[in-house]
Write a protein that holds these residues in place. Structure first.
Motif, PDB file in Angstrom:
ATOM      1  N   LEU A 283      60.933 -28.972  -9.640  1.00 33.99           N
ATOM      2  CA  LEU A 283      61.310 -27.503  -9.406  1.00 33.99           C
ATOM      3  C   LEU A 283      60.189 -26.797  -8.855  1.00 33.99           C
ATOM      4  O   LEU A 283      59.169 -27.050  -9.014  1.00 33.99           O
ATOM      5  CB  LEU A 283      61.462 -27.082 -10.946  1.00 33.99           C
ATOM      6  N   ASP A 285      58.345 -23.168  -7.418  1.00 28.50           N
ATOM      7  CA  ASP A 285      57.678 -21.976  -8.036  1.00 28.50           C
ATOM      8  C   ASP A 285      58.597 -20.825  -7.912  1.00 28.50           C
ATOM      9  O   ASP A 285      58.920 -19.930  -8.786  1.00 28.50           O
ATOM     10  CB  ASP A 285      56.467 -21.542  -7.079  1.00 28.50           C
ATOM     11  N   TRP A 323      63.964 -34.423 -20.037  1.00 28.71           N
ATOM     12  CA  TRP A 323      64.965 -34.020 -19.077  1.00 28.71           C
ATOM     13  C   TRP A 323      66.350 -34.997 -19.197  1.00 28.71           C
ATOM     14  O   TRP A 323      66.915 -34.826 -18.234  1.00 28.71           O
ATOM     15  CB  TRP A 323      64.436 -34.262 -17.445  1.00 28.71           C
ATOM     16  N   LEU A 378      67.613 -27.616 -15.707  1.00 24.27           N
ATOM     17  CA  LEU A 378      66.217 -27.870 -15.116  1.00 24.27           C
ATOM     18  C   LEU A 378      65.659 -26.373 -14.709  1.00 24.27           C
ATOM     19  O   LEU A 378      65.994 -25.942 -13.855  1.00 24.27           O
ATOM     20  CB  LEU A 378      66.285 -28.790 -13.972  1.00 24.27           C
ATOM     21  N   LYS A 379      64.849 -25.827 -15.650  1.00 21.50           N
ATOM     22  CA  LYS A 379      64.278 -24.544 -15.564  1.00 21.50           C
ATOM     23  C   LYS A 379      62.951 -24.284 -15.757  1.00 21.50           C
ATOM     24  O   LYS A 379      62.075 -25.109 -15.958  1.00 21.50           O
ATOM     25  CB  LYS A 379      65.071 -23.443 -16.353  1.00 21.50           C
ATOM     26  N   LYS A 380      62.423 -23.259 -15.110  1.00 22.16           N
ATOM     27  CA  LYS A 380      61.070 -22.977 -15.195  1.00 22.16           C
ATOM     28  C   LYS A 380      60.533 -22.574 -16.496  1.00 22.16           C
ATOM     29  O   LYS A 380      61.480 -21.919 -17.501  1.00 22.16           O
ATOM     30  CB  LYS A 380      60.565 -21.861 -14.485  1.00 22.16           C
ATOM     31  N   ARG A 381      59.668 -23.197 -17.085  1.00 19.72           N
ATOM     32  CA  ARG A 381      59.096 -23.153 -18.624  1.00 19.72           C
ATOM     33  C   ARG A 381      58.051 -21.935 -18.698  1.00 19.72           C
ATOM     34  O   ARG A 381      57.433 -21.664 -17.636  1.00 19.72           O
ATOM     35  CB  ARG A 381      58.561 -24.429 -18.944  1.00 19.72           C
ATOM     36  N   GLU A 488      50.642 -30.266 -11.064  1.00 20.34           N
ATOM     37  CA  GLU A 488      51.346 -29.216 -10.987  1.00 20.34           C
ATOM     38  C   GLU A 488      52.770 -29.594  -9.919  1.00 20.34           C
ATOM     39  O   GLU A 488      53.842 -29.189 -10.357  1.00 20.34           O
ATOM     40  CB  GLU A 488      50.713 -27.993 -10.884  1.00 20.34           C
ATOM     41  N   GLY A 491      55.414 -31.739 -11.534  1.00 14.10           N
ATOM     42  CA  GLY A 491      55.818 -30.990 -12.649  1.00 14.10           C
ATOM     43  C   GLY A 491      55.116 -31.182 -13.864  1.00 14.10           C
ATOM     44  O   GLY A 491      55.804 -30.824 -15.023  1.00 14.10           O
ATOM     45  N   ASN A 493      52.472 -29.381 -16.735  1.00 15.17           N
ATOM     46  CA  ASN A 493      51.784 -28.266 -17.245  1.00 15.17           C
ATOM     47  C   ASN A 493      50.169 -28.776 -17.547  1.00 15.17           C
ATOM     48  O   ASN A 493      49.863 -29.789 -17.397  1.00 15.17           O
ATOM     49  CB  ASN A 493      52.557 -27.685 -18.402  1.00 15.17           C
ATOM     50  N   GLN A 499      57.292 -31.751 -17.285  1.00 17.48           N
ATOM     51  CA  GLN A 499      58.215 -30.923 -17.524  1.00 17.48           C
ATOM     52  C   GLN A 499      59.282 -30.327 -16.726  1.00 17.48           C
ATOM     53  O   GLN A 499      60.397 -30.466 -16.855  1.00 17.48           O
ATOM     54  CB  GLN A 499      57.754 -29.574 -18.459  1.00 17.48           C
ATOM     55  N   GLU A 500      58.864 -29.786 -15.467  1.00 17.82           N
ATOM     56  CA  GLU A 500      59.689 -29.311 -14.585  1.00 17.82           C
ATOM     57  C   GLU A 500      59.949 -30.355 -13.354  1.00 17.82           C
ATOM     58  O   GLU A 500      60.122 -30.067 -12.217  1.00 17.82           O
ATOM     59  CB  GLU A 500      58.889 -27.956 -13.717  1.00 17.82           C
TER      60      GLU A 500
END
Length: 630
Positions: A283, A285, A323, A378-381, A488, A491, A493, A499-500
């Motif tokens: 994902l 930015d 995921w 699959l989205k920004k957290r 980052e 993906g 944090n 996560q991403e």
């Protein structure tokens, strides 16, 4: 008579000092003038702040820089909320303008298959997906200018005349762009002086740039966020003045989980030829998605069974990777050189739990495999305040990687080891480098890696990968900033939670012949994938012309788990459409909004949205109204 020529008198010293002082002042004045010109080419006033990494990238490019992902990560961290004009100037002092060497690096990055040439397709992939996107016609003009022997390739050898000419033209274009920005700045200042007299801060009265930030940083597909009081984007019922005409679609979908599973393996599949590869969706930015792509070679016509499945990295059966519910699909296409001529052969629509597949006959030849996820799941957290994990520590004066960081690196290794042999090849490591730094590792750097870190069969082991990251930590004297850029990008944090991203596995079986599967790229969802989706939906979906405006057609295609809509504008005019999903139930849109607007250029086709159920155990209702705004 005395000869004073060349004597170092106090007056000559003062004159020299004064001259040096004036020269330094002129250099600083020119520097800050160029800074303002670049800044105001993006923003309406230098009082505005940079509020995203994309805006920072755009402003730096306007100032003649070529920032990599690692460079941007250095100045825009997780804790950065905004940067002002002074911050921007400080960054420009540290970052050198693009030169011939930087251009040669860029050429090597564009050369996706490392053959020493850049094809029109390779140039097209870069120039239509990065920065301010170019059209295919503009890319063709660039290639025609540089392709002296008309073979469709650009030889980027450093001594090649065409390459030198290309670099010279490119650098001249950057310089001309910067001079034009300065000229606009001077013209604006002169106009304001004529209109308002001499003001202490002329900028305070400046109007927004005619080419706004939205035009620079977003393509026409980008959703428009509704503004309070703006009748065009109101969620209230449309009026005849605000929306001339509209079309509505309502589809009732049953609970997906109760339906019959359709995907089943061929009975004798154990005797079939089998190839596989890992891959990953990342994902970005800006909400975009980057993923691996592949080339499949078949020696003869044969029956094929292919699947794509999210890859579980969890070490415990009770807790799956976050995921595993992300939707995945695999498009098989031919003729990828031209998005208009691309042939969609098939797409994985059969399903068994989280695995999607297709089975049928494929002719001999070369195919391209494009993995796809809608972005619904699959989205920004949210960047909630979390405790930042520690990456390194010192023991007896030596720098060490923490247990948590080593575990994260082990999972990253698992993701980038595409063939699953427990080793990183040069090609696999380069995918990792492109993702985390935006640059390829050349053969010399790879040779250094093999000399200094643990390898096997000339490939990097898991331990060698750990040693490489420890060396980076030592190079920065324990400062974890660059390590966080890597994490980052992959993906993670700040709590070291992946996560991403969505790692996946592609499996292909052939009944009667050997087959070859090769990862060939790590690319964003660009015009090729949009073209593939549009062709599929228009071929299989239900068309509805907007009443009263027949040139605008909405195509809607549904499977058991997904509804996709595509807009075709047959007219010669640009059209803005308002989309309203507010009456949908138990649904999530890939746009992330229940109401949004999109601009459709003349004679083009665009993906409107993908919609999926939030909870597959429950019934879901797709209710969408598309209205013409202008």
């Amino acid at each position: 008579m005395s000869n004073w020529q060349g004597r170092n008198t106090p007056n000559t010293r003062k004159s020299a000092q004064s001259e040096a002082s004036r020269s330094q002042y002129n250099e600083e004045e020119t520097f800050y003038r160029n800074c303002r010109a670049a800044y105001l080419a993006v923003f309406g006033t230098s009082l505005e702040s940079i509020t995203s990494k994309d805006q920072l990238c755009l402003a730096l490019q306007q100032a003649g820089r070529n920032p990599t992902r690692r460079t941007l990560g250095k100045y825009w961290t997780q804790h950065t909320k905004k940067l002002n004009f002074d911050d921007f100037c400080e960054i420009l002092k540290k970052e050198k303008p693009i030169d011939k060497n930087e251009l040669m690096k860029a050429f090597r990055k564009m050369d996706l298959n490392n053959d020493g040439f850049i094809t029109q397709e390779e140039l097209y992939k870069v120039l239509t997906t990065k920065g301010e996107r170019m059209t295919r016609e503009e890319v063709k003009m660039v290639m025609d200018e540089a392709d002296s022997n008309n073979d469709g390739k650009l030889d980027y050898n450093e001594e090649h005349y065409v390459t030198l000419q290309f670099c010279r033209l490119f650098l001249m274009t950057i310089e001309k762009s910067q001079k034009n920005a300065v000229a606009r700045l001077d013209a604006d200042a002169k106009m304001k002086q004529q209109q308002f007299g001499s003001l202490t801060s002329l900028e305070c009265l400046s109007l927004p740039s005619t080419k706004s930030l939205v035009e620079y940083s977003q393509n026409p597909e980008t959703e428009t966020i509704p503004r309070k009081g703006d009748s065009r984007f109101s969620s209230k019922p449309s009026t005849p003045r605000s929306h001339r005409t509209s079309v509505s679609s309502v589809i009732n979908m049953g609970a997906t989980i109760t339906k019959n599973l359709k995907l089943s393996e061929p009975k004798a599949i154990k005797n079939w030829q089998h190839v596989w590869s890992k891959g990953c969706f990342f994902l970005e930015d800006d909400g975009g998605i980057v993923g691996h792509r592949y080339r499949l070679e078949l020696q003869q016509t044969t029956n094929i069974f292919l699947t794509i499945t999210p890859l579980n990295l969890s070490q415990t059966e009770e807790k799956l990777s976050p995921w595993m519910n992300v939707d995945t699909a695999l498009y098989v296409v031919r003729n990828v050189g031209d998005p208009e001529a691309v042939e969609v052969v098939c797409v994985t629509e059969l399903r068994e739990k989280e695995r999607f597949g297709w089975k049928g006959e494929l002719r001999s030849g070369v195919y391209h495999l494009i993995p796809f996820t809608t972005g619904c799941r699959l989205k920004k957290r949210n960047k909630s305040m979390i405790r930042e994990a520690k990456l390194v520590y010192r023991e007896n004066g030596d720098l060490m990687l923490t247990k948590e960081f080593r575990a994260a690196l082990s999972d990253i290794f698992e993701v980038i080891d595409l063939d699953g042999n427990g080793l990183l090849s040069f090609e696999e490591y380069n995918f990792f480098e492109l993702r985390t730094s935006g640059e390829k590792c050349d053969s010399e750097a790879w040779a250094m890696c093999r000399e200094n870190f643990d390898t096997k069969k000339n490939q990097l082991t898991r331990q060698g990968f750990m040693e490489l990251n420890l060396m980076e930590a030592n190079d920065q004297k324990g400062d974890p900033a660059d390590l966080w850029v890597t994490l980052e990008s992959m993906g993670y944090n700040r709590a070291l939670e992946m996560q991403e991203v969505c790692p996946f596995m592609v499996d292909i079986y052939a009944e009667d012949c050997k087959l070859k599967l090769t990862p060939i790229g790590l690319e964003s969802t660009g015009s090729l994938l949009d073209s593939v989706i549009c062709k599929t939906v228009m071929r299989k979906g239900e068309p509805k012309a907007i009443k009263g405006y027949n040139p605008l057609v909405i195509y809607t295609y549904k499977t058991e788990t997904l509804i996709t809509s595509v807009v075709e504008n047959k007219s010669e005019n640009k059209v803005i459409i308002h989309i309203n999903n507010e009456n949908s139930k138990n649904c999530v849109s890939s746009r992330g909004l229940r109401t949004f607007a999109m601009e459709v250029s003349p004679r083009t086709t665009m993906v409107c949205q993908h919609v999926m159920p939030i909870d597959e155990r429950l019934e879901w209702i797709y209710s969408c109204t598309e209205s013409i705004v202008t």
